[in-house]
Design a protein around this motif. Structure first.
Motif: not given
Length: 75
Positions: A12-29
């Motif tokens: 709850s202390d983290a600001t969504p989208g900041d600082p952007g240290r995580m990147l999720l990649g999703i393979e799609v068709l």
């Protein structure tokens, strides 16, 4: 998928989208078919998709919380 696991937690202390240290990649068709749905679902479709030299079509989008997500498609 297979032996892979994904664990998510909330801070709850983290600001969504900041600082952007995580990147999720999703393979799609089909990246291009999904891009129009991103804004309809509350996200930001960014600048569209691009073909990468390593054989993927990639779109960098943001989810409704501002987190970066890569949609990838094998070419």
């Amino acid at each position: 998928m297979g032996d892979a696991e994904l664990g998510l937690s909330s801070d709850s202390d983290a600001t969504p989208g900041d600082p952007g240290r995580m990147l999720l990649g999703i393979e799609v068709l089909d990246v291009d078919a999904l891009l129009p749905r991103v804004a309809d679902l509350g996200g930001d479709p960014g600048g569209g998709a691009n073909d990468m030299p390593w054989g993927q079509r990639v779109a960098h989008i943001r989810d409704p919380d501002g987190n970066v997500v890569n949609l990838t498609q094998q070419l």
